[in-house]
Design an enzyme around this catalytic site. Structure first.
Site, PDB file in Angstrom:
ATOM      1  N   ARG A 336       0.847  -1.187   0.000  1.00 30.56           N
ATOM      2  CA  ARG A 336       0.000   0.000   0.000  1.00 30.56           C
ATOM      3  C   ARG A 336       0.884   1.239   0.000  1.00 30.56           C
ATOM      4  O   ARG A 336       1.890   1.297   0.702  1.00 30.56           O
ATOM      5  CB  ARG A 336      -0.935   0.012   1.218  1.00 30.56           C
ATOM      6  CG  ARG A 336      -2.069  -1.002   1.141  1.00 30.56           C
ATOM      7  CD  ARG A 336      -3.087  -0.614   0.075  1.00 30.56           C
ATOM      8  NE  ARG A 336      -4.216  -1.543   0.002  1.00 30.56           N
ATOM      9  CZ  ARG A 336      -4.283  -2.578  -0.825  1.00 30.56           C
ATOM     10  NH1 ARG A 336      -3.268  -2.826  -1.648  1.00 30.56           N
ATOM     11  NH2 ARG A 336      -5.351  -3.354  -0.857  1.00 30.56           N
ATOM     12  N   ASP A 360       5.257  -0.235  -6.866  1.00 28.70           N
ATOM     13  CA  ASP A 360       4.047  -0.544  -7.613  1.00 28.70           C
ATOM     14  C   ASP A 360       2.883   0.266  -7.064  1.00 28.70           C
ATOM     15  O   ASP A 360       1.853   0.402  -7.713  1.00 28.70           O
ATOM     16  CB  ASP A 360       3.725  -2.043  -7.509  1.00 28.70           C
ATOM     17  CG  ASP A 360       2.551  -2.439  -8.387  1.00 28.70           C
ATOM     18  OD1 ASP A 360       2.599  -2.152  -9.595  1.00 28.70           O
ATOM     19  OD2 ASP A 360       1.581  -3.021  -7.860  1.00 28.70           O
ATOM     20  N   GLU A 365      -1.814   7.875  -5.090  1.00 26.33           N
ATOM     21  CA  GLU A 365      -1.973   7.293  -6.420  1.00 26.33           C
ATOM     22  C   GLU A 365      -3.426   7.164  -6.874  1.00 26.33           C
ATOM     23  O   GLU A 365      -3.690   6.909  -8.052  1.00 26.33           O
ATOM     24  CB  GLU A 365      -1.346   5.896  -6.452  1.00 26.33           C
ATOM     25  CG  GLU A 365      -2.120   4.879  -5.626  1.00 26.33           C
ATOM     26  CD  GLU A 365      -1.570   3.463  -5.726  1.00 26.33           C
ATOM     27  OE1 GLU A 365      -0.793   3.194  -6.651  1.00 26.33           O
ATOM     28  OE2 GLU A 365      -1.942   2.639  -4.872  1.00 26.33           O
ATOM     29  N   HIS A 397       0.238  -0.148  -9.962  1.00 25.09           N
ATOM     30  CA  HIS A 397      -0.569  -1.028  -9.110  1.00 25.09           C
ATOM     31  C   HIS A 397      -0.954  -2.302  -9.870  1.00 25.09           C
ATOM     32  O   HIS A 397      -2.126  -2.704  -9.901  1.00 25.09           O
ATOM     33  CB  HIS A 397      -1.826  -0.297  -8.629  1.00 25.09           C
ATOM     34  CG  HIS A 397      -2.280  -0.736  -7.276  1.00 25.09           C
ATOM     35  ND1 HIS A 397      -2.465   0.115  -6.219  1.00 25.09           N
ATOM     36  CD2 HIS A 397      -2.571  -1.962  -6.796  1.00 25.09           C
ATOM     37  CE1 HIS A 397      -2.862  -0.562  -5.154  1.00 25.09           C
ATOM     38  NE2 HIS A 397      -2.934  -1.835  -5.479  1.00 25.09           N
TER      39      HIS A 397
END
Length: 432
Positions: A336, A360, A365, A397
Site C-alpha cells: 500500500r 508498484d 496514487e 498497481h
C-alpha cells in the site's frame, strides 16, 4: 498418473460455480490437470477453458492428473466435485453494483454470473466504469451490494449513503480494506467481505521483478539499446547473493518473497506485528526488531497492511526509518502506498541514500490507478518528481495482475456473494 471420471448431475451442467471451484482447486497443486469431454480438452486451472467444454447434465468428464502431487490433487478435486452435487435449495438473486469496471473484470465476472438457478452464484451484476466516490455513490441505489477495488472510496459519507439505499454488502475484490470505513459499515449493518488471498505469488514475483529491474537499470538499458547505444555507463548493479533481505510483513505474500530471496542466496530477516514462529523454525527467516531490520538489510520489501492510527503502519517508512538504513539500500513496495512517506522517500533519493527503489504503489496514487492520462498534462506532482530519479521504477498497481490472480479474485468474490445470499459462513473473508 491419476485418472478418474465424473458424471455431471446438475441440470445446468458444468456451469460457472463448479468450473471456478475446480480451477481453484487445481491451482493449489503442481501437477498438470487435464479434463476431457465430448472430444475437447481443457486445463484444469483455467475456468474459461472448463466452461468451453459445454459439459451438459449426463456428460462424463475424464480427469488426468500428472505430477509430483498427483494423488492429493486427485483427492482434492474429487472432494470439490462431490461438494458441488445438487442441493435443491432455491435462493433469490443478489443485485450487485460493480464499480471501476475494466475489460479484464468482465472477462471472468460475466462468465461466473451468467447462470441463475440451482447451485449457481445467483448474482446479477451491473457494471459501472466510474470509481465509487461521493459523486458516484448514487449509482448504487436499488442494489443489494456493491463490489469495489483498491482505488474506490468508501469513507463515512459514502457508506452512510449506501446504508440509506438499503445496500447490505460491500464486496472487496482485493485483500486490503483500508479504503472502507468499517465503523460506519457496522453502524449501517453492512457486511464487508474481502478476498484474503488470490495469488500471493503474483505480488511477490512482481516485487522481485521490479526491484531487479531497478537494480540492474533494465529500463534505461533497454531504451539505450533501442537508440543503438550499447555503452554500460550508469547501468552498474549489485549481486543479491549473500546480501540481507528484510521482509516487513510476513503474511502469505511476505513468506513467498522470503522464499524468492532465499533462492537468490540471501539471508532473510523478518519483522511483523504478529511473528509466525513456524517461519523461524523452518529456517526461512529470522525475526528481528524493526530497527534492526532497517539497519541490517540490503534489500527491504514491504508486505504489511496499511493500518492507520497510533501503532499502525501508516508511514512505516519515514525520515527516521530511512536514516537507519544502509547507504545504497534497495527498497520495494507492492503493498500500500501509504506505508511510505513519499516526501521522505524523495528526500532520501535526493540524498543518494538508495541504490534502487521500486514502487508498484505510492502515496496519492488513487486518481491515477488504472486511468489513461496519456493525452493529459501531468497533474500529479508526485509522479513527476518520482520519475525524475534514474534509480527508481514505478508501475501502476499491477502486482496482482496475472491470469491466475484475476480468476481467483472473481471466484472468491462470487463465493463471498453466494455465502452472504445463502446465509453461509464467511470464514476469513469477513472484515470486522
Amino acid at each position: 498418473m491419476e485418472r478418474f471420471d465424473y458424471q455431471v448431475t446438475n441440470t445446468l451442467g458444468i456451469h460457472a460455480r463448479p468450473a471456478a471451484m475446480v480451477a481453484q482447486a487445481c491451482t493449489d497443486f503442481k501437477s498438470t490437470v487435464t479434463i476431457e469431454c465430448n472430444g475437447a480438452s481443457a486445463s484444469g486451472r483455467d475456468v474459461l477453458q472448463i466452461l468451453a467444454l459445454h459439459a451438459a447434465k449426463g456428460s462424463v468428464l475424464h480427469f488426468s492428473i500428472e505430477g509430483e502431487d498427483e494423488k492429493p490433487a486427485s483427492e482434492k478435486i474429487q472432494a470439490v466435485l462431490n461438494e458441488l452435487s445438487p442441493k435443491d435449495k432455491p435462493v433469490s438473486v443478489l443485485k450487485v453494483a460493480f464499480f471501476g469496471t475494466k475489460d479484464y473484470d468482465r472477462l471472468f465476472f460475466t462468465e461466473l454470473s451468467r447462470d441463475k438457478g440451482e447451485g449457481t452464484y445467483n448474482v446479477d451484476i451491473h457494471y459501472f466504469n466510474s470509481r465509487l466516490t461521493r459523486e458516484s455513490v448514487h449509482l448504487a441505489e436499488g442494489y443489494d451490494a456493491v463490489c469495489i477495488f483498491v482505488n474506490d472510496e468508501a469513507d463515512r459519507d459514502v457508506v452512510e449513503q449506501l446504508g440509506s439505499y438499503g445496500v447490505k454488502l460491500i464486496l472487496l475484490r482485493c485483500a486490503g480494506f483500508n479504503n472502507v470505513d468499517l465503523k460506519t459499515a457496522r453502524e449501517q449493518g453492512i457486511t464487508v467481505l474481502r478476498v484474503p488471498a488470490y495469488s500471493p505469488y503474483a505480488v511477490a514475483e512482481h516485487a522481485m521483478t521490479i526491484i531487479q529491474a531497478a537494480n540492474r537499470r533494465v529500463v534505461k538499458a533497454y531504451n539505450r539499446v533501442k537508440d543503438n547505444n550499447f555503452t554500460l555507463n550508469g547501468l552498474l548493479g549489485v549481486d543479491l547473493h549473500n546480501k540481507v533481505a528484510g521482509i516487513m510483513g510476513t503474511g502469505r505474500i511476505g513468506q513467498i518473497m522470503a522464499q524468492i530471496c532465499k533462492g537468490y542466496g540471501m539471508t532473510v530477516l523478518g519483522w511483523d506485528a504478529y511473528p509466525n514462529a513456524k517461519l523461524e523454525e523452518s529456517g526461512l527467516l529470522h525475526y528481528v526488531t524493526k530497527e534492526e531490520l532497517l539497519e541490517k538489510s540490503d534489500l527491504i520489501s514491504l508486505h504489511a497492511p496499511l493500518i492507520m492510527g497510533e501503532g499502525g503502519t501508516y508511514h512505516l517508512i519515514d525520515d527516521e526509518a530511512i536514516s537507519r538504513m544502509k547507504d545504497g539500500v534497495m527498497l520495494v513496495n507492492t503493498s500500500r502506498g501509504g506505508l511510505i512517506d513519499v516526501d521522505a522517500l524523495i528526500r532520501g533519493l535526493r540524498a543518494n541514500k538508495f541504490h534502487a527503489v521500486a514502487l508498484d504503489v505510492y502515496e496519492g496514487e488513487d486518481d491515477n490507478v488504472y486511468v489513461d492520462h496519456s493525452d493529459d498534462m501531468m497533474q500529479n506532482s508526485i509522479v513527476a518528481r518520482l520519475t525524475t530519479f534514474p534509480n527508481l521504477i514505478l508501475t501502476s498497481h499491477q502486482a496482482f495482475f496475472t491470469r491466475e490472480a484475476l480468476q481467483a479474485i472473481a471466484a472468491v468474490t462470487m463465493e463471498n456473494a453466494r455465502n452472504f445470499n445463502e446465509g453461509l459462513p464467511y470464514g476469513n473473508a469477513e472484515v470486522k
